[in-house]
Scaffold this active site. Sequence first.
Site, mmCIF file in Angstrom:
data_model
loop_
_atom_site.group_PDB
_atom_site.id
_atom_site.type_symbol
_atom_site.label_atom_id
_atom_site.label_comp_id
_atom_site.label_asym_id
_atom_site.label_seq_id
_atom_site.Cartn_x
_atom_site.Cartn_y
_atom_site.Cartn_z
ATOM 1 N N GLY A 51 5.898 0.977 38.819
ATOM 2 C CA GLY A 51 5.551 1.189 40.222
ATOM 3 C C GLY A 51 5.878 2.615 40.613
ATOM 4 N N GLN A 56 8.155 9.591 45.929
ATOM 5 C CA GLN A 56 8.459 10.048 44.563
ATOM 6 C C GLN A 56 7.495 11.126 44.077
ATOM 7 O OE1 GLN A 56 8.711 5.850 42.846
ATOM 8 N NE2 GLN A 56 10.215 6.972 41.656
ATOM 9 N N CYS A 104 14.177 4.060 37.033
ATOM 10 C CA CYS A 104 13.370 4.665 38.080
ATOM 11 C C CYS A 104 12.843 5.993 37.558
ATOM 12 C CB CYS A 104 14.247 4.884 39.313
ATOM 13 S SG CYS A 104 13.386 5.678 40.672
ATOM 14 N N LEU A 105 11.603 6.305 37.860
ATOM 15 C CA LEU A 105 11.043 7.581 37.397
ATOM 16 C C LEU A 105 11.787 8.765 38.016
ATOM 17 C CD1 LEU A 105 7.240 6.710 37.491
ATOM 18 C CD2 LEU A 105 8.759 6.750 35.507
ATOM 19 N N HIS A 146 12.299 -2.659 44.830
ATOM 20 C CA HIS A 146 12.629 -1.313 44.345
ATOM 21 C C HIS A 146 11.717 -0.263 44.995
ATOM 22 C CE1 HIS A 146 13.760 1.490 40.870
ATOM 23 N NE2 HIS A 146 12.780 2.131 41.501
ATOM 24 N N GLU A 147 10.413 -0.534 44.988
ATOM 25 C CA GLU A 147 9.462 0.471 45.496
ATOM 26 C C GLU A 147 9.547 0.602 47.020
ATOM 27 O OE1 GLU A 147 8.283 2.418 43.443
ATOM 28 O OE2 GLU A 147 8.611 1.218 41.662
ATOM 29 N N HIS A 150 12.257 2.756 48.297
ATOM 30 C CA HIS A 150 11.977 4.206 48.288
ATOM 31 C C HIS A 150 11.427 4.675 49.642
ATOM 32 C CE1 HIS A 150 12.774 5.568 44.231
ATOM 33 N NE2 HIS A 150 12.051 4.610 43.689
#
Length: 184
Positions: A51, A56, A104-105, A146-147, A150
Amino acid sequence: MAVLKIARLGNPILRRVADPVDLAELARPGGEIQGLIDDMIETMYHENGAGLAAPQVSRSLQIVVLEVNQNKRYPDRPFIPLTVLVNPVITCYGEETELGWESCLSLVDFRGLVPRSREVNVEAFTREGEKVVIEASGFKAVVLQHEIDHLYGKVFIDRMTDLTQLAYQEEFEKYWMEPETVEI
Ligand code: ZN
């Protein structure tokens, strides 16, 4: 379409509350928002993420994309079709929680054990501007939490209750992974 640069932890944009998307702007064919969504999908594929949230890629807007389909970073996870959510809101968190390893990226070298609700309900708009209600459980519920975090300036380590369970990827593989869940 373009692959966008990932904002990493320490970039203040990751700590800002993202702005809601103007639905009139979303509806504009060939508009900037539609282009951003295409670029976010391309970037998610390029980075092998499950995701991606707009902050991000340094855009402070309430947009997330997710997909899990033979994901290299999460090979043992169930299929999640490509999903684009605009202005998503978690309307209900299930009481039952479960611990799971997340990465996480924006914190790409780290893994941490994070408690998440097993089930969530989410209200959002599709990229076509249609309102949707999603009832998710399991891994999809985790990815959504999680997303969407953000969009509120939160990253997974903020949700951890025990920071002794934060590890670099290499040490995670060496000390924490069960043999049967070795990534391929
Ligand atoms: Zn993330």
